[in-house]
Enzyme design. Structure first.
Site, mmCIF file in Angstrom:
data_model
loop_
_atom_site.group_PDB
_atom_site.id
_atom_site.type_symbol
_atom_site.label_atom_id
_atom_site.label_comp_id
_atom_site.label_asym_id
_atom_site.label_seq_id
_atom_site.Cartn_x
_atom_site.Cartn_y
_atom_site.Cartn_z
ATOM 1 N N LYS A 1 -1.477 -3.798 0.829
ATOM 2 C CA LYS A 1 -0.128 -4.374 0.880
ATOM 3 C C LYS A 1 -0.158 -5.913 0.772
ATOM 4 C CE LYS A 1 1.741 -0.482 3.552
ATOM 5 N NZ LYS A 1 2.580 -0.085 4.721
ATOM 6 N N TYR B 1 9.735 4.103 -1.352
ATOM 7 C CA TYR B 1 9.995 4.329 0.072
ATOM 8 C C TYR B 1 11.358 4.983 0.314
ATOM 9 C CZ TYR B 1 5.787 1.802 1.519
ATOM 10 O OH TYR B 1 4.485 1.422 1.740
ATOM 11 N N ASN C 1 1.218 -3.948 7.762
ATOM 12 C CA ASN C 1 0.051 -3.216 8.266
ATOM 13 C C ASN C 1 -1.033 -2.955 7.217
ATOM 14 O OD1 ASN C 1 1.420 -1.266 6.886
ATOM 15 N ND2 ASN C 1 1.809 0.068 8.632
ATOM 16 N N HIS D 1 -1.403 1.231 2.724
ATOM 17 C CA HIS D 1 -0.650 2.484 2.689
ATOM 18 C C HIS D 1 -1.630 3.618 2.463
ATOM 19 C CE1 HIS D 1 2.190 5.585 1.411
ATOM 20 N NE2 HIS D 1 1.382 5.795 0.385
ATOM 21 N N GLU E 1 2.901 9.850 -5.658
ATOM 22 C CA GLU E 1 2.674 8.402 -5.573
ATOM 23 C C GLU E 1 1.660 7.932 -6.613
ATOM 24 O OE1 GLU E 1 3.660 8.440 -0.790
ATOM 25 O OE2 GLU E 1 1.626 7.940 -1.441
#
Ligand code: ATP
Ligand code: MG
Length: 140
Positions: free
Chosen positions: A11, A51, A114, A117, A128
């Protein structure tokens, strides 16, 4: 995509903090084979689609703003039991609750930012992976 694959993104926070190399090293050291890899940036439209499952959640706007603010690394990973084993390797969503040695414990800064993913099911791994890669970009 078969059941031995998962999809991941490094990320924007982890990219900004210079952790691409260290995270890829953890991933390969844990026995995952990288079968597709791309350095890219999500558009707002991409992030909202990726998302969409979270669109009613209070953190949705924060999440898509964060995920589009800089480049990411997208990858498809292959290993026996890939989805489950990768979730163990990355640790809990909130780094404060992530186990020692996990990628989020080592590199994440908050529950929102965080670091990585990981797909939560074989079905979502396939969706995905196909969102980010065409068939000819996957070297499985
Ligand atoms: P990911 O899907 O990115 O692997 P996850 O499956 O551990 O993470 P989800 O519940 O799917 O967690 O949430 C998706 C992402 O939304 C989280 O990784 C995080 O970036 C963000 N997020 C989740 N909960 C919160 C929260 N309470 N506040 C801010 N951001 C959040
Ligand atoms: Mg998730």
């Amino acid at each position: 995509m078969t059941e031995n694959k998962t999809f991941t993104m490094i990320k924007p926070d982890a990219v900004e903090n210079g952790h691409i190399g260290a995270i890829l090293e953890k991933i390969t050291a844990a026995g995952f084979k990288i079968v597709a890899l791309k350095y890219t940036q999500l558009s707002l439209r991409d992030a909202k689609e990726f998302y969409a499952v979270h669109k009613e959640r209070p953190f949705f706007e924060e999440l898509v703003t964060f995920m589009t603010r800089g480049p990411i690394v997208a990858a498809i990973l292959e290993k026996e039991n890939a989805v489950e084993d990768f979730r163990v390797l990355i640790g809990a969503t909130n780094p404060a609750e992530a186990a020692e040695g996990t990628i989020r414990k080592l590199f994440a800064t908050s529950i929102g930012e965080n670091a990585v993913h990981g797909s939560d099911s074989d079905e979502n791994a396939a969706i995905e992976g196909a969102f980010h890669f065409s068939g000819r970009e996957v070297y499985a």
